[in-house]
Motif scaffolding. Structure first.
Motif, PDB file in Angstrom:
ATOM      1  N   GLU A 108      49.744  10.928  31.149  1.00 28.50           N
ATOM      2  CA  GLU A 108      49.562   9.573  30.906  1.00 28.50           C
ATOM      3  C   GLU A 108      48.074   9.244  31.851  1.00 28.50           C
ATOM      4  O   GLU A 108      47.406   8.439  31.192  1.00 28.50           O
ATOM      5  CB  GLU A 108      50.687   9.007  31.336  1.00 28.50           C
ATOM      6  CG  GLU A 108      51.794   8.890  30.379  1.00 28.50           C
ATOM      7  CD  GLU A 108      53.264   8.081  31.060  1.00 28.50           C
ATOM      8  OE1 GLU A 108      53.060   7.808  32.275  1.00 28.50           O
ATOM      9  OE2 GLU A 108      53.974   7.603  29.981  1.00 28.50           O
ATOM     10  N   ILE A 109      48.072   9.804  33.009  1.00 25.34           N
ATOM     11  CA  ILE A 109      47.056   9.391  33.765  1.00 25.34           C
ATOM     12  C   ILE A 109      45.533   9.862  33.263  1.00 25.34           C
ATOM     13  O   ILE A 109      44.653   9.247  33.285  1.00 25.34           O
ATOM     14  CB  ILE A 109      47.184   9.856  35.150  1.00 25.34           C
ATOM     15  CG1 ILE A 109      48.386   9.368  35.885  1.00 25.34           C
ATOM     16  CG2 ILE A 109      45.928   9.824  36.074  1.00 25.34           C
ATOM     17  CD1 ILE A 109      48.652  10.049  37.285  1.00 25.34           C
ATOM     18  N   GLU A 110      45.862  11.256  32.527  1.00 18.64           N
ATOM     19  CA  GLU A 110      44.694  11.877  32.168  1.00 18.64           C
ATOM     20  C   GLU A 110      44.161  11.209  30.934  1.00 18.64           C
ATOM     21  O   GLU A 110      42.992  10.980  30.748  1.00 18.64           O
ATOM     22  CB  GLU A 110      44.944  13.312  31.800  1.00 18.64           C
ATOM     23  CG  GLU A 110      43.804  14.105  31.378  1.00 18.64           C
ATOM     24  CD  GLU A 110      44.008  15.560  31.115  1.00 18.64           C
ATOM     25  OE1 GLU A 110      43.278  16.285  30.816  1.00 18.64           O
ATOM     26  OE2 GLU A 110      45.266  16.065  30.842  1.00 18.64           O
ATOM     27  N   TYR A 111      45.285  10.496  30.255  1.00 16.81           N
ATOM     28  CA  TYR A 111      44.888   9.874  28.671  1.00 16.81           C
ATOM     29  C   TYR A 111      44.207   8.485  29.077  1.00 16.81           C
ATOM     30  O   TYR A 111      43.090   8.230  28.611  1.00 16.81           O
ATOM     31  CB  TYR A 111      46.090   9.677  28.182  1.00 16.81           C
ATOM     32  CG  TYR A 111      46.002   8.888  26.994  1.00 16.81           C
ATOM     33  CD1 TYR A 111      45.073   9.188  25.698  1.00 16.81           C
ATOM     34  CD2 TYR A 111      46.455   7.373  26.743  1.00 16.81           C
ATOM     35  CE1 TYR A 111      44.855   8.402  24.787  1.00 16.81           C
ATOM     36  CE2 TYR A 111      45.921   6.735  26.017  1.00 16.81           C
ATOM     37  CZ  TYR A 111      45.324   7.091  24.675  1.00 16.81           C
ATOM     38  OH  TYR A 111      44.999   6.245  23.503  1.00 16.81           O
ATOM     39  N   LYS A 112      44.514   7.662  30.144  1.00 15.57           N
ATOM     40  CA  LYS A 112      43.894   6.697  30.489  1.00 15.57           C
ATOM     41  C   LYS A 112      42.759   6.688  31.029  1.00 15.57           C
ATOM     42  O   LYS A 112      41.786   5.888  30.690  1.00 15.57           O
ATOM     43  CB  LYS A 112      44.923   5.954  31.467  1.00 15.57           C
ATOM     44  CG  LYS A 112      46.474   5.452  31.204  1.00 15.57           C
ATOM     45  CD  LYS A 112      47.100   4.720  32.277  1.00 15.57           C
ATOM     46  CE  LYS A 112      48.493   4.276  31.868  1.00 15.57           C
ATOM     47  NZ  LYS A 112      49.192   3.714  33.074  1.00 15.57           N
ATOM     48  N   ASN A 113      42.437   7.810  31.904  1.00 17.75           N
ATOM     49  CA  ASN A 113      41.124   7.923  32.441  1.00 17.75           C
ATOM     50  C   ASN A 113      40.236   8.355  31.360  1.00 17.75           C
ATOM     51  O   ASN A 113      39.119   7.878  31.111  1.00 17.75           O
ATOM     52  CB  ASN A 113      41.100   9.139  33.378  1.00 17.75           C
ATOM     53  CG  ASN A 113      41.745   8.670  34.538  1.00 17.75           C
ATOM     54  OD1 ASN A 113      41.824   7.555  35.081  1.00 17.75           O
ATOM     55  ND2 ASN A 113      42.302   9.650  35.344  1.00 17.75           N
ATOM     56  N   THR A 114      40.800   9.290  30.399  1.00 17.44           N
ATOM     57  CA  THR A 114      39.626   9.689  29.025  1.00 17.44           C
ATOM     58  C   THR A 114      39.484   8.438  28.340  1.00 17.44           C
ATOM     59  O   THR A 114      38.528   8.313  27.728  1.00 17.44           O
ATOM     60  CB  THR A 114      40.403  10.723  28.438  1.00 17.44           C
ATOM     61  OG1 THR A 114      40.769  11.720  29.255  1.00 17.44           O
ATOM     62  CG2 THR A 114      39.569  11.231  27.337  1.00 17.44           C
ATOM     63  N   LYS A 115      40.553   7.662  28.258  1.00 16.22           N
ATOM     64  CA  LYS A 115      40.289   6.472  27.207  1.00 16.22           C
ATOM     65  C   LYS A 115      39.198   5.459  27.671  1.00 16.22           C
ATOM     66  O   LYS A 115      38.370   4.924  27.068  1.00 16.22           O
ATOM     67  CB  LYS A 115      41.531   5.810  27.080  1.00 16.22           C
ATOM     68  CG  LYS A 115      41.240   4.535  25.904  1.00 16.22           C
ATOM     69  CD  LYS A 115      43.037   4.035  25.605  1.00 16.22           C
ATOM     70  CE  LYS A 115      42.679   3.001  24.601  1.00 16.22           C
ATOM     71  NZ  LYS A 115      41.768   1.799  24.938  1.00 16.22           N
ATOM     72  N   GLY A 116      39.205   5.349  28.935  1.00 16.66           N
ATOM     73  CA  GLY A 116      38.345   4.449  29.858  1.00 16.66           C
ATOM     74  C   GLY A 116      37.014   4.982  29.727  1.00 16.66           C
ATOM     75  O   GLY A 116      35.914   4.261  29.589  1.00 16.66           O
ATOM     76  N   LEU A 117      36.839   6.169  29.889  1.00 12.90           N
ATOM     77  CA  LEU A 117      35.576   6.880  29.629  1.00 12.90           C
ATOM     78  C   LEU A 117      34.889   6.929  28.200  1.00 12.90           C
ATOM     79  O   LEU A 117      33.727   6.546  27.825  1.00 12.90           O
ATOM     80  CB  LEU A 117      35.531   8.465  30.017  1.00 12.90           C
ATOM     81  CG  LEU A 117      35.820   8.696  31.658  1.00 12.90           C
ATOM     82  CD1 LEU A 117      35.850  10.238  31.996  1.00 12.90           C
ATOM     83  CD2 LEU A 117      34.601   8.084  32.385  1.00 12.90           C
ATOM     84  N   ASN A 120      33.623   3.737  27.209  1.00 19.99           N
ATOM     85  CA  ASN A 120      32.286   3.411  27.802  1.00 19.99           C
ATOM     86  C   ASN A 120      31.112   4.444  27.282  1.00 19.99           C
ATOM     87  O   ASN A 120      29.951   4.592  27.738  1.00 19.99           O
ATOM     88  CB  ASN A 120      32.163   3.459  29.416  1.00 19.99           C
ATOM     89  CG  ASN A 120      32.857   2.347  29.970  1.00 19.99           C
ATOM     90  OD1 ASN A 120      32.809   0.984  29.543  1.00 19.99           O
ATOM     91  ND2 ASN A 120      33.694   2.610  31.171  1.00 19.99           N
ATOM     92  N   ALA A 131      43.221  14.364  24.659  1.00 20.54           N
ATOM     93  CA  ALA A 131      44.206  13.895  25.887  1.00 20.54           C
ATOM     94  C   ALA A 131      45.270  12.997  25.159  1.00 20.54           C
ATOM     95  O   ALA A 131      46.256  13.178  25.604  1.00 20.54           O
ATOM     96  CB  ALA A 131      43.291  12.821  26.630  1.00 20.54           C
TER      97      ALA A 131
END
Length: 361
Positions: A108-117, A120, A131
């Motif tokens: 879940e953490i990995e997916y949130k970070n990848t989605k934020g990147l 942008n 992810a």
């Protein structure tokens, strides 16, 4: 002289008495009982050996491997649907659930970070999809681990009665190992085999939308208090026996019947104008049945008959007799063909008293 006359007189009386007694006995022995067949519409019950099964009888097996930690029920106990029966030691499966939860959190953490990147435009859409796939996989693995953990609690799938235990507390249980059997005895299926000729009679007589009523005689010879109905007939005949299996259903509200019992199915057979005689009024010559017909002068004549149905103490005659015929009821071994006899006529109705297998309509 008078004394001699008295003695001679007494001797004469005794001689006549001794001679008259055998004559009286002979007179009694020479009087036979005669009756006439009964002709009536009747229902007889044909018996078929039957096996009794629960309509819902299953083997309860473990879906996981582990030590049997607890047993919450007892053999022969009635259990309700969903009731906890057995528990396997859950430590290993609890650990797998914990591991799956941790991997899900990481995904879940990995997916949130990848989605934020990705929002942008720092990483590509394909990396975000990867992810997301890892997250979905972690969720599925957690669900699988929770399912395995759930299998350590073994619950009753329906209301029923427990059989004996096939394993004991503390045993290492393998996946698929039999723990006990469970029977829902509210409805019982009774299987019995029918010969080909009787099957054809059944098919021709019973209407397609009408279920045949039957009774069940239990092992103690008592008739089960409830009527059953023939529900199904198997598709194929047994080539070795020439029989086909029928299945009748009985409601069992008081739980009298149990899975694995035996008994006899009593199937009613209606007969029109049946001619009924006692079995004891017949005799055999080779493989043929005979009776003695008594004419108006008391002369007996042997006559061959055929038997349609045989029930305890009685025969249903197929041919050879009329309802007006007089037949010798007893003492068949004491007479000869074309002999003249003395007889008493007795109605046959008394012979039917207490016969459970026949019912005059």
């Amino acid at each position: 002289m008078n004394r001699l006359l008295t003695t001679a007189y007494l001797a004469t009386i005794m001689l006549f008495a001794s001679c008259s007694e055998p004559e009286v006995e002979k007179e009694k022995e020479a009087t036979f009982t005669v009756t006439s067949p009964i002709q009536t519409d009747t229902t007889i019950y044909k018996e078929y050996v039957a096996q009794i099964h629960s309509a819902n009888h299953i083997e309860l097996r473990s879906q996981e491997k582990g030590y049997l930690q607890k047993i919450f029920v007892d053999e022969g106990q009635y259990v309700k649907k969903g009731q906890l029966m057995f528990k396997l030691m859950p430590a290993l499966y609890e650990a797998e659930v914990g591991k799956a939860k941790a991997e899900l959190n990481f995904a879940e953490i990995e997916y949130k970070n990848t989605k934020g990147l990705a929002d942008n435009n720092v990483v590509s859409a394909s990396e975000l999809a990867m992810a997301k796939a890892k997250l979905d996989k972690a969720k599925a693995e957690l669900q699988l681990a929770q399912t395995h953990l759930g299998f350590t609690d073994i619950r009753a799938p329906f209301d029923g009665i427990m059989d004996k235990f096939y394993t004991r507390l503390g045993s290492l249980v393998d996946e698929g190992e039999l723990l006990t059997n469970l029977s829902d005895n509210s409805k019982m299926w009774v299987y019995f085999n029918v010969a080909e000729a009787e099957y054809l009679d059944y098919i021709q007589k019973v209407k397609s939308k009408e279920k045949q009523k039957v009774q069940l005689q239990m092992a103690n010879k008592e008739v089960f208090p409830g009527v059953g109905y023939v529900e199904t007939v198997e598709a194929d005949f047994n080539n070795e026996t020439g029989n086909i299996a029928f299945r009748a259903a009985f409601q069992n509200p008081k739980g009298i019947l149990r899975h694995g019992e035996t008994g006899n199915i009593l199937m009613p057979v209606k007969l029109k104008n049946a001619i009924i005689i006692p079995q004891k009024s017949t005799f055999d010559v080779l493989d043929k049945k005979y009776v003695y017909i008594v004419d108006e002068k008391g002369v007996i004549t042997s006559k061959q008959i055929t038997i349609d149905q045989e029930i305890p103490h009685l025969y249903i005659v197929g041919s050879g007799l009329n309802a007006t015929d007089k037949i010798l009821l007893e003492g068949l071994g004491k007479v000869k063909n074309n002999e003249k006899i003395k007889y008493n006529f007795v109605p046959l109705e008394k012979e039917l008293a207490g016969i459970k297998n026949i019912h005059a309509e």
